[in-house]
Design a protein around this motif. Sequence first.
Motif, mmCIF file in Angstrom:
data_model
loop_
_atom_site.group_PDB
_atom_site.id
_atom_site.type_symbol
_atom_site.label_atom_id
_atom_site.label_comp_id
_atom_site.label_asym_id
_atom_site.label_seq_id
_atom_site.Cartn_x
_atom_site.Cartn_y
_atom_site.Cartn_z
ATOM 1 N N VAL A 52 0.823 -1.204 0.000
ATOM 2 C CA VAL A 52 0.000 0.000 0.000
ATOM 3 C C VAL A 52 0.862 1.262 0.000
ATOM 4 N N VAL A 53 2.091 1.153 0.463
ATOM 5 C CA VAL A 53 2.963 2.323 0.525
ATOM 6 C C VAL A 53 3.547 2.678 -0.838
ATOM 7 N N VAL A 54 3.342 1.838 -1.848
ATOM 8 C CA VAL A 54 3.947 2.062 -3.162
ATOM 9 C C VAL A 54 3.548 3.412 -3.740
ATOM 10 N N GLY A 55 2.253 3.758 -3.671
ATOM 11 C CA GLY A 55 1.798 5.041 -4.195
ATOM 12 C C GLY A 55 2.485 6.206 -3.502
ATOM 13 N N MET A 56 2.581 6.130 -2.174
ATOM 14 C CA MET A 56 3.279 7.171 -1.410
ATOM 15 C C MET A 56 4.750 7.221 -1.782
ATOM 16 N N ALA A 57 5.349 6.065 -1.944
ATOM 17 C CA ALA A 57 6.775 6.005 -2.265
ATOM 18 C C ALA A 57 7.072 6.655 -3.609
ATOM 19 N N LEU A 58 6.184 6.452 -4.571
ATOM 20 C CA LEU A 58 6.427 6.985 -5.915
ATOM 21 C C LEU A 58 6.137 8.479 -6.008
ATOM 22 N N PHE A 59 5.053 8.918 -5.411
ATOM 23 C CA PHE A 59 4.612 10.295 -5.637
ATOM 24 C C PHE A 59 4.932 11.255 -4.494
ATOM 25 N N CYS A 60 4.896 10.783 -3.275
ATOM 26 C CA CYS A 60 5.156 11.666 -2.134
ATOM 27 C C CYS A 60 6.626 11.590 -1.711
ATOM 28 N N GLY A 61 7.024 10.433 -1.227
ATOM 29 C CA GLY A 61 8.420 10.265 -0.836
ATOM 30 C C GLY A 61 9.359 10.368 -2.019
ATOM 31 N N GLY A 62 8.899 9.961 -3.211
ATOM 32 C CA GLY A 62 9.761 9.972 -4.387
ATOM 33 C C GLY A 62 9.729 11.276 -5.152
ATOM 34 N N LEU A 63 8.635 11.544 -5.872
ATOM 35 C CA LEU A 63 8.560 12.708 -6.741
ATOM 36 C C LEU A 63 8.652 14.026 -5.976
ATOM 37 N N ALA A 64 7.891 14.163 -4.890
ATOM 38 C CA ALA A 64 7.890 15.413 -4.130
ATOM 39 C C ALA A 64 9.281 15.714 -3.556
#
Length: 216
Positions: A58-70
């Motif tokens: 479930v953390v994948v979306g956060m990892a890609l867009f929040c923790g990653g892209l941001a």
Amino acid sequence: MSDIEKGEIYDNSRRFATAPRPSTIGNPASLGLFSFASTTFILSFYNVTVDGIAHPNVVVGMALFCGGLAQLLAGMWEFPRGNVFGGTAFTSYGAFWLSFGTIFLPGTGILAAYENAEELEHALGIYLFSWFIVTFMFLIASLRKSVAFIALFGFLSITFLLLGAGKFTTNATVSKAGGAFGIITAFVAYYIGLADLLAAEKAAVVRLPLGAFKHD
């Protein structure tokens, strides 16, 4: 025109040409820190298996867009402001979260390539140990910045070390300990992010100390 006047014009034009332009970019540190903290918070709760959750997908979306892209964007904005430390840190951990999220995307075939579960655990252990090394270097660089940054990179170093060791030993207790330190790390990052956010306000309700060291 005399040689003296020509020399003055040359010196003035040279001075204006090399004068640094003031940056109009706002401080992106809070964006990077909140993004890092939130993603770390979620994954760390999964690592301690809260409510029996054992899969971190479930953390994948956060990892890609929040923790990653941001975070990646925050790092790119730090460089024009002249903050090499912040730019390097945010960009590095943005890349970490992007790479971590990619591992768990079924379309990449990364997890499916490992038919042996032990081999996968050891591969993830090496991956986490490499980020322990990077984080420890940031810890060294933070030693003259502030108590808050020392705490952040200190706890994060321990987190990566324990998570890597947990993968190599397949010891759930060690992995849970890494998750616990990850939760502490997330709250430290939240604190620093809030402190930077409040510092940017002209009439902040309160100021939060970071324990910054004075430099002569």
